[in-house]
Design a protein around this motif. Structure first.
Motif, PDB file in Angstrom:
ATOM      1  N   ASP A  59      38.272  46.212  29.368  1.00  0.00           N
ATOM      2  CA  ASP A  59      38.386  46.694  31.061  1.00  0.00           C
ATOM      3  C   ASP A  59      37.477  45.346  31.801  1.00  0.00           C
ATOM      4  O   ASP A  59      38.068  44.865  32.768  1.00  0.00           O
ATOM      5  CB  ASP A  59      37.322  47.892  31.840  1.00  0.00           C
ATOM      6  N   PRO A  60      36.644  45.417  31.413  1.00  0.00           N
ATOM      7  CA  PRO A  60      36.466  43.681  31.994  1.00  0.00           C
ATOM      8  C   PRO A  60      37.143  42.473  32.143  1.00  0.00           C
ATOM      9  O   PRO A  60      37.172  41.661  33.077  1.00  0.00           O
ATOM     10  CB  PRO A  60      34.821  42.863  31.063  1.00  0.00           C
ATOM     11  N   GLY A  61      38.274  42.296  31.246  1.00  0.00           N
ATOM     12  CA  GLY A  61      39.176  40.974  31.069  1.00  0.00           C
ATOM     13  C   GLY A  61      40.178  41.499  32.357  1.00  0.00           C
ATOM     14  O   GLY A  61      40.378  40.660  32.888  1.00  0.00           O
ATOM     15  N   VAL A  62      40.233  42.929  32.265  1.00  0.00           N
ATOM     16  CA  VAL A  62      41.590  43.572  33.396  1.00  0.00           C
ATOM     17  C   VAL A  62      40.578  42.946  34.972  1.00  0.00           C
ATOM     18  O   VAL A  62      40.999  42.473  35.249  1.00  0.00           O
ATOM     19  CB  VAL A  62      41.165  44.757  33.478  1.00  0.00           C
ATOM     20  N   GLY A  63      39.188  42.968  34.959  1.00  0.00           N
ATOM     21  CA  GLY A  63      38.745  42.999  35.938  1.00  0.00           C
ATOM     22  C   GLY A  63      38.309  41.380  36.753  1.00  0.00           C
ATOM     23  O   GLY A  63      38.421  41.004  37.433  1.00  0.00           O
ATOM     24  N   VAL A  64      38.577  40.907  35.423  1.00  0.00           N
ATOM     25  CA  VAL A  64      39.031  39.247  35.986  1.00  0.00           C
ATOM     26  C   VAL A  64      39.983  38.661  35.755  1.00  0.00           C
ATOM     27  O   VAL A  64      40.304  37.760  36.846  1.00  0.00           O
ATOM     28  CB  VAL A  64      38.814  38.803  34.555  1.00  0.00           C
ATOM     29  N   ILE A  65      40.921  39.539  35.647  1.00  0.00           N
ATOM     30  CA  ILE A  65      42.479  39.337  36.076  1.00  0.00           C
ATOM     31  C   ILE A  65      43.163  39.617  37.115  1.00  0.00           C
ATOM     32  O   ILE A  65      43.540  38.526  37.968  1.00  0.00           O
ATOM     33  CB  ILE A  65      43.083  39.609  34.445  1.00  0.00           C
ATOM     34  N   LEU A  66      42.208  40.678  37.897  1.00  0.00           N
ATOM     35  CA  LEU A  66      42.310  40.770  38.731  1.00  0.00           C
ATOM     36  C   LEU A  66      41.799  40.375  39.657  1.00  0.00           C
ATOM     37  O   LEU A  66      42.245  39.859  40.986  1.00  0.00           O
ATOM     38  CB  LEU A  66      41.996  42.471  39.379  1.00  0.00           C
ATOM     39  N   HIS A  67      40.882  39.827  39.915  1.00  0.00           N
ATOM     40  CA  HIS A  67      40.022  38.611  40.920  1.00  0.00           C
ATOM     41  C   HIS A  67      40.741  37.423  40.824  1.00  0.00           C
ATOM     42  O   HIS A  67      40.821  36.881  41.605  1.00  0.00           O
ATOM     43  CB  HIS A  67      38.689  39.165  40.383  1.00  0.00           C
ATOM     44  N   LEU A  68      41.422  36.720  38.808  1.00  0.00           N
ATOM     45  CA  LEU A  68      41.967  35.708  39.639  1.00  0.00           C
ATOM     46  C   LEU A  68      43.364  35.665  40.341  1.00  0.00           C
ATOM     47  O   LEU A  68      43.511  34.865  41.617  1.00  0.00           O
ATOM     48  CB  LEU A  68      41.731  35.067  38.441  1.00  0.00           C
ATOM     49  N   LEU A  69      43.842  36.879  40.169  1.00  0.00           N
ATOM     50  CA  LEU A  69      44.984  36.942  40.515  1.00  0.00           C
ATOM     51  C   LEU A  69      44.753  37.359  42.194  1.00  0.00           C
ATOM     52  O   LEU A  69      45.327  36.894  43.227  1.00  0.00           O
ATOM     53  CB  LEU A  69      46.222  38.186  40.159  1.00  0.00           C
ATOM     54  N   ASP A  70      44.446  38.117  42.857  1.00  0.00           N
ATOM     55  CA  ASP A  70      43.601  37.551  44.025  1.00  0.00           C
ATOM     56  C   ASP A  70      42.915  36.803  44.894  1.00  0.00           C
ATOM     57  O   ASP A  70      43.466  36.469  45.715  1.00  0.00           O
ATOM     58  CB  ASP A  70      42.463  39.112  44.545  1.00  0.00           C
ATOM     59  N   GLN A  71      42.188  36.122  43.913  1.00  0.00           N
ATOM     60  CA  GLN A  71      42.494  34.685  44.749  1.00  0.00           C
ATOM     61  C   GLN A  71      43.127  33.724  44.663  1.00  0.00           C
ATOM     62  O   GLN A  71      43.173  33.028  45.627  1.00  0.00           O
ATOM     63  CB  GLN A  71      41.219  33.877  43.898  1.00  0.00           C
ATOM     64  N   LEU A  72      44.325  33.878  43.669  1.00  0.00           N
ATOM     65  CA  LEU A  72      45.638  33.212  43.666  1.00  0.00           C
ATOM     66  C   LEU A  72      46.413  33.878  44.849  1.00  0.00           C
ATOM     67  O   LEU A  72      46.912  32.757  45.791  1.00  0.00           O
ATOM     68  CB  LEU A  72      46.582  33.659  42.426  1.00  0.00           C
ATOM     69  N   HIS A  73      46.304  34.722  44.974  1.00  0.00           N
ATOM     70  CA  HIS A  73      47.329  35.259  46.568  1.00  0.00           C
ATOM     71  C   HIS A  73      46.534  34.451  47.767  1.00  0.00           C
ATOM     72  O   HIS A  73      46.849  34.239  48.981  1.00  0.00           O
ATOM     73  CB  HIS A  73      46.711  37.024  46.491  1.00  0.00           C
ATOM     74  N   GLY A  74      45.235  34.653  48.410  1.00  0.00           N
ATOM     75  CA  GLY A  74      44.699  34.385  48.992  1.00  0.00           C
ATOM     76  C   GLY A  74      44.839  33.050  49.420  1.00  0.00           C
ATOM     77  O   GLY A  74      44.823  32.552  49.999  1.00  0.00           O
ATOM     78  N   LEU A  75      45.065  32.038  47.845  1.00  0.00           N
ATOM     79  CA  LEU A  75      44.976  31.044  48.515  1.00  0.00           C
ATOM     80  C   LEU A  75      46.590  30.191  49.362  1.00  0.00           C
ATOM     81  O   LEU A  75      46.643  29.681  49.755  1.00  0.00           O
ATOM     82  CB  LEU A  75      44.903  30.119  46.856  1.00  0.00           C
TER      83      LEU A  75
END
Length: 93
Positions: A59-75
């Motif tokens: 679960d913590p890893g999923v949260g990190v991955i989703l956060h990074l994907l959201d940042q990538l999409h924002g960028l």
């Protein structure tokens, strides 16, 4: 799509869905007073399932991955806006 249809489509139980929403992994539209899910939510839920079941991500890893994907999409969106602005400025000059 309403919650029940979403649960059936993704083959997920309500407890797990509520946990994902509480973690902000999914953010359904709540404007009608009840959760309304779209295709992006469906794709994100499928990604979460793939990360957990197929790849063994906790679960913590999923949260990190989703956060990074959201940042990538924002960028990516910001970069697209910058490029469009630059192209517009060039065509005006």
């Amino acid at each position: 799509m309403k919650e029940q249809e979403f649960l059936q489509t993704i083959a997920l139980d309500r407890v797990t869905l509520n946990a994902w929403v509480a973690e902000a992994w999914l953010a359904p539209n709540q404007s009608s007073g009840e959760p309304d899910y779209n295709e992006m939510d469906l794709a994100r839920a499928r990604l979460i399932l793939e990360l957990q079941k197929d790849m063994g991500v906790n679960d913590p890893g999923v949260g990190v991955i989703l956060h990074l994907l959201d940042q990538l999409h924002g960028l990516r969106s910001a970069m697209k806006d910058l490029l469009e602005t630059g192209l517009t400025e060039r065509s005006i000059s």
